[in-house]
Enzyme design. Structure first.
Site, PDB file in Angstrom:
ATOM      1  N   TRP A 149       0.854  -1.200   0.000  1.00 47.17           N
ATOM      2  CA  TRP A 149       0.000   0.000   0.000  1.00 47.17           C
ATOM      3  C   TRP A 149       0.880   1.236   0.000  1.00 47.17           C
ATOM      4  O   TRP A 149       2.080   1.125   0.283  1.00 47.17           O
ATOM      5  CB  TRP A 149      -0.910   0.000   1.249  1.00 47.17           C
ATOM      6  CG  TRP A 149      -2.188   0.769   1.018  1.00 47.17           C
ATOM      7  CD1 TRP A 149      -2.494   1.996   1.492  1.00 47.17           C
ATOM      8  CD2 TRP A 149      -3.299   0.337   0.226  1.00 47.17           C
ATOM      9  NE1 TRP A 149      -3.741   2.371   1.038  1.00 47.17           N
ATOM     10  CE2 TRP A 149      -4.251   1.374   0.259  1.00 47.17           C
ATOM     11  CE3 TRP A 149      -3.593  -0.798  -0.512  1.00 47.17           C
ATOM     12  CZ2 TRP A 149      -5.464   1.303  -0.417  1.00 47.17           C
ATOM     13  CZ3 TRP A 149      -4.798  -0.876  -1.186  1.00 47.17           C
ATOM     14  CH2 TRP A 149      -5.720   0.171  -1.129  1.00 47.17           C
ATOM     15  N   ASP A 207       0.364  10.894  -0.306  1.00 47.67           N
ATOM     16  CA  ASP A 207      -0.638  11.961  -0.372  1.00 47.67           C
ATOM     17  C   ASP A 207      -2.032  11.398  -0.072  1.00 47.67           C
ATOM     18  O   ASP A 207      -2.190  10.186   0.075  1.00 47.67           O
ATOM     19  CB  ASP A 207      -0.581  12.605  -1.767  1.00 47.67           C
ATOM     20  CG  ASP A 207      -1.163  11.699  -2.841  1.00 47.67           C
ATOM     21  OD1 ASP A 207      -1.006  10.466  -2.748  1.00 47.67           O
ATOM     22  OD2 ASP A 207      -1.802  12.213  -3.774  1.00 47.67           O
ATOM     23  N   GLU A 210      -3.120   8.467  -2.046  1.00 49.64           N
ATOM     24  CA  GLU A 210      -2.352   7.231  -1.828  1.00 49.64           C
ATOM     25  C   GLU A 210      -1.483   6.851  -3.021  1.00 49.64           C
ATOM     26  O   GLU A 210      -1.254   5.679  -3.293  1.00 49.64           O
ATOM     27  CB  GLU A 210      -3.307   6.070  -1.472  1.00 49.64           C
ATOM     28  CG  GLU A 210      -4.399   6.489  -0.524  1.00 49.64           C
ATOM     29  CD  GLU A 210      -5.194   5.333   0.046  1.00 49.64           C
ATOM     30  OE1 GLU A 210      -6.060   4.813  -0.661  1.00 49.64           O
ATOM     31  OE2 GLU A 210      -4.935   4.957   1.201  1.00 49.64           O
ATOM     32  N   GLU A 211      -1.020   7.853  -3.741  1.00 51.72           N
ATOM     33  CA  GLU A 211      -0.247   7.581  -4.952  1.00 51.72           C
ATOM     34  C   GLU A 211       1.121   8.248  -4.950  1.00 51.72           C
ATOM     35  O   GLU A 211       2.056   7.710  -5.524  1.00 51.72           O
ATOM     36  CB  GLU A 211      -1.012   8.108  -6.179  1.00 51.72           C
ATOM     37  CG  GLU A 211      -2.342   7.443  -6.394  1.00 51.72           C
ATOM     38  CD  GLU A 211      -3.186   8.146  -7.444  1.00 51.72           C
ATOM     39  OE1 GLU A 211      -4.044   7.486  -8.034  1.00 51.72           O
ATOM     40  OE2 GLU A 211      -2.982   9.357  -7.666  1.00 51.72           O
ATOM     41  N   GLU A 435     -18.390   7.375  -4.741  1.00 48.83           N
ATOM     42  CA  GLU A 435     -17.118   8.087  -4.747  1.00 48.83           C
ATOM     43  C   GLU A 435     -17.034   8.998  -5.980  1.00 48.83           C
ATOM     44  O   GLU A 435     -16.605  10.135  -5.896  1.00 48.83           O
ATOM     45  CB  GLU A 435     -15.962   7.083  -4.768  1.00 48.83           C
ATOM     46  CG  GLU A 435     -14.593   7.718  -4.722  1.00 48.83           C
ATOM     47  CD  GLU A 435     -13.486   6.674  -4.804  1.00 48.83           C
ATOM     48  OE1 GLU A 435     -13.317   6.062  -5.877  1.00 48.83           O
ATOM     49  OE2 GLU A 435     -12.795   6.462  -3.786  1.00 48.83           O
TER      50      GLU A 435
HETATM   51  C1  NOJ Z   1      -5.118   4.240  -6.588  1.00 50.35           C
HETATM   52  C2  NOJ Z   1      -6.105   5.287  -6.246  1.00 50.35           C
HETATM   53  O1  NOJ Z   1      -5.904   6.455  -6.925  1.00 50.35           O
HETATM   54  C3  NOJ Z   1      -6.103   5.496  -4.772  1.00 50.35           C
HETATM   55  O2  NOJ Z   1      -6.819   6.604  -4.405  1.00 50.35           O
HETATM   56  C4  NOJ Z   1      -6.577   4.251  -4.154  1.00 50.35           C
HETATM   57  O3  NOJ Z   1      -6.768   4.399  -2.801  1.00 50.35           O
HETATM   58  C5  NOJ Z   1      -5.587   3.154  -4.448  1.00 50.35           C
HETATM   59  N1  NOJ Z   1      -5.321   3.048  -5.862  1.00 50.35           N
HETATM   60  C6  NOJ Z   1      -6.026   1.820  -3.937  1.00 50.35           C
HETATM   61  O4  NOJ Z   1      -7.194   1.393  -4.560  1.00 50.35           O
HETATM   62  C1  NOJ Z   2      -9.316   6.451  -2.130  1.00 46.33           C
HETATM   63  C2  NOJ Z   2      -9.004   7.859  -1.817  1.00 46.33           C
HETATM   64  O1  NOJ Z   2      -8.061   8.311  -2.743  1.00 46.33           O
HETATM   65  C3  NOJ Z   2      -8.482   8.004  -0.420  1.00 46.33           C
HETATM   66  O2  NOJ Z   2      -8.267   9.347  -0.113  1.00 46.33           O
HETATM   67  C4  NOJ Z   2      -9.437   7.417   0.566  1.00 46.33           C
HETATM   68  O3  NOJ Z   2      -8.864   7.443   1.841  1.00 46.33           O
HETATM   69  C5  NOJ Z   2      -9.800   6.011   0.197  1.00 46.33           C
HETATM   70  N1  NOJ Z   2     -10.189   5.911  -1.177  1.00 46.33           N
HETATM   71  C6  NOJ Z   2     -10.940   5.497   1.048  1.00 46.33           C
HETATM   72  O4  NOJ Z   2     -12.072   6.282   0.870  1.00 46.33           O
END
Ligand code: NOJ
Ligand code: NOJ
Length: 622
Positions: A149, A207, A210-211, A435
């Site tokens: 992750w 960030d 999550e990227e 979302e």
């Molecule tokens: C990429 C997405 O942009 C991010 O927001 C997400 O949490 C992760 N993949 C995991 O699914």
């Molecule tokens: C993906 C989003 O990019 C992230 O900010 C969020 O924490 C997770 N989804 C769960 O909602």
């Protein structure tokens, strides 16, 4: 003649108020109720919870979706932001949602987070150096998540500390014994997270999306607010907050490092591993609504919604989506459009999100409220283009006369309402907010009933209705202190992390003599491959043949073609640990374990980091 001028004057000064657009008002009233209930329904332990028995009481699910995507987890960020909203509702006078008492909901959250703080996870341990606090997500039964992750994510502890300070505020407002109770039950919980913020604000982390591994404006703003509020609360509770002394440095960092002068926008991330991105994104807008303090001035710090840089960013960000999504139909300003996370986004094809469209409204409700409160509006070269879009007569200047102030702020509120109308247009009849919104069809897509989407609707509706959270300290003396020459400082909190025992945190063992070992893997991975480590120590999974492995390593010291994977682990000093490296092929989900077993003799607790650098050769995957 004279009378007419007076009448026109009065008409001109009238601010746009709610109730001007009955259709929108009705939609917002209904959607606000649905959203508040929707957020509560995604929390474990609540009556009418739609998430069943799985989640622990107080665990906030990101969404009940279990496939495409699987969001049946609890993220520290989403949870804290949701509870910040819930706590503000409590402060605004909402005691119950359905038959759920919001105070009880907050108590559940408290116990769940006191426990989670201590759970060892792939980001690390709670003791002695707090690294485990940076873990972004857990299973909803509050156990560790072991897969690869984007970790750590340093915004989580900051948001959580802030949310607990808001809960403390809510308690204060209703309970005369508050100082004692808050000091006993909440301060330890808050201080653990503030220690993390003070220690790691200045290191890179992932960030909000999550990227991107770097420094995010959004996360840094959350850290700044947490430390300023920490100082205010420490004073109120007669405690000390050493990590809070980092705040002037963070203010300096925010002010000097994120502004893109040529592009006229705040960068979403700096020091980032993604070089091919404009770093135009909604992250700074989300940061600024979090920093919003109705009593703040617009120039003191760079992150209030009424700050010129934030308004300039609003324009650049919104414009980047006008021609990008077919549903926006190339609409030009002053039309509002559907807005995504950032223009280069490809997640689920790259779509507008509810959260990021709503933030474009909320920033403007906040900013207009601040201009009105301050009784003055400044249009400068930075914000001029933003204002001209929505008010063609806009010119550089300072305006304090009520007619001009009304012209500008009414235009802002009208524009803000436009973004809510976009959300309305793409909301299904039952009011569920997913979302994302499909950029071509306008159909809701990705995770259903996203908790954060609901929370984002509630906060936007509150601000539109003139409900502002209590000041968090943006105008306190602490916030007036901004270092002029930024330095890469940090507060060393190692060995100072104490579990919140009063909130039933488990009695974890806290040895006083530990040694930090930094495992470094000199192996060049391709995209889609990860490096793990397994070992006989429980921090490395407890077994050399553990399958699948659990301790995924973090990419560190990345140069263009040479990633060095590394992870720090704190062991008891003067012990021996056996371990192996493992190569994962993410696509095939195969793992290749080194044939040899390696040994590290963990040194004495002298405060030095022990580096272990290996260059493994991997057999073909199993
Ligand atoms: C990429 C997405 O942009 C991010 O927001 C997400 O949490 C992760 N993949 C995991 O699914
Ligand atoms: C993906 C989003 O990019 C992230 O900010 C969020 O924490 C997770 N989804 C769960 O909602």
């Amino acid at each position: 003649m004279l009378r007419l001028t007076v009448v026109f004057g009065l008409l001109a000064t009238a601010y746009a108020q709610y109730g001007q657009n009955a259709t929108l008002d009705n939609y917002i009233a209904a959607q606000y109720n649905i959203s508040l209930a929707g957020a509560i329904q995604n929390i474990g332990g609540m009556n009418n919870s739609i998430v069943g028995d799985g989640p622990s009481p107080g665990a906030v699910l990101a969404s009940p979706s279990t496939v495409n995507p699987n969001y049946f987890y609890t993220w520290t960020r989403d949870s804290a932001l949701t509870y910040l909203m819930i706590t503000d509702e409590l402060i605004f006078g909402t005691e119950k949602v359905g038959n759920n008492s919001l105070q009880v909901a907050a108590e559940y959250y408290t116990a769940a987070q006191a426990f989670l703080q201590t759970v060892t996870n792939p980001s690390g341990t709670f003791w002695p150096a707090g690294e485990g606090l940076g873990e972004p997500k857990f299973y909803s039964n509050l156990t560790r998540f072991n897969d690869a992750w984007g970790r750590p994510q340093n915004d989580g502890p900051a948001f959580r500390a802030t949310t607990f300070m808001e809960i403390a505020e809510a308690i204060y407002q209703r309970n005369p014994n508050a100082p004692r109770l808050v000091a006993q039950y909440y301060w330890p919980l808050i201080l653990a997270d503030l220690n993390y913020v003070g220690q790691y604000w200045n290191t890179s982390s992932y960030d909000p999306w999550e990227e991107v591994n770097g420094n995010s404006f959004f996360s840094t703003t959350a850290q700044y607010r947490a430390l300023i509020s920490g100082s205010v609360w420490a004073e109120r509770l007669n405690q000390t907050c050493k990590p809070c002394e980092q705040a002037p440095e963070i203010a300096c960092f925010l002010k000097n490092n994120f502004w893109n002068e040529t592009g006229n926008y705040l960068l979403a991330n700096i020091n980032a591993n993604q070089v091919n991105r404009s770093q135009i994104g909604t992250d700074p807008l989300l940061g600024s609504i979090h920093a919003f303090d109705i009593n703040a001035t617009c120039d003191a710090t760079s992150m209030q919604p009424c700050n010129s840089r934030v308004l300039a960013t609003h324009k650049v960000v919104v414009d980047s989506f006008r021609n990008l999504y077919p549903i926006n139909d190339n609409a030009t300003a002053p039309s509002a459009v559907a807005v995504g996370r950032y223009p280069e986004d490809t997640y689920y094809g790259g779509n507008p999100w509810y959260i990021t469209t709503l933030v474009c409204a909320e920033v403007l409700y906040d900013a207009a409220a601040q201009f009105r409160k301050n009784g003055t509006i400044t249009v400068d070269n930075t914000s001029l283009a933003f204002f001209q879009d929505i008010y063609p007569d806009a010119k550089v200047g300072n305006y304090s006369d009520s007619a001009t102030l009304a012209n500008y702020t009414n235009a802002m509120i009208k524009y803000a309402d436009g973004f809510v109308q976009v959300v309305e247009k793409y909301t299904p009849a039952n009011g569920t907010l997913n979302e994302q919104i499909n950029k071509t069809t306008g159909e809701p897509t990705s995770a259903i009933a996203l908790t954060w989407s609901f929370a984002a609707f509630v906060t936007a509706a509150e601000r539109r209705a003139g409900k502002y959270p209590p000041s968090w300290g943006a105008t306190s003396d602490y916030a007036s202190n901004v270092t002029s020459n930024c330095s890469a400082s940090s507060y060393n909190a190692t060995y100072s992390y104490v579990p919140a025992y009063a909130d039933l945190a488990p009695n974890i063992s806290m040895p006083l003599c530990m040694k930090e070992v930094l495992f470094i893997c000199n192996y060049s991975t391709k995209p889609g491959t990860n490096i793990y480590i397994v070992g006989d120590n429980e921090l490395l999974g407890g077994s050399l043949s553990l399958d699948p492995p659990i301790e995924v390593l973090r990419p560190g010291n990345i140069t263009a073609d040479y990633p060095w994977w590394n992870t720090p682990v704190w062991f008891n000093a003067s012990t021996t640990v056996e371990y192996k490296w493992v190569l994962q092929n993410q696509t095939a989900m195969t793992f290749a374990y080194e044939n040899m077993t390696r040994t590290v003799d963990v040194g004495q607790c002298d405060g030095e980091v022990q580096r272990v650098l290996d260059s493994p050769a991997f057999p073909s995957p199993n």
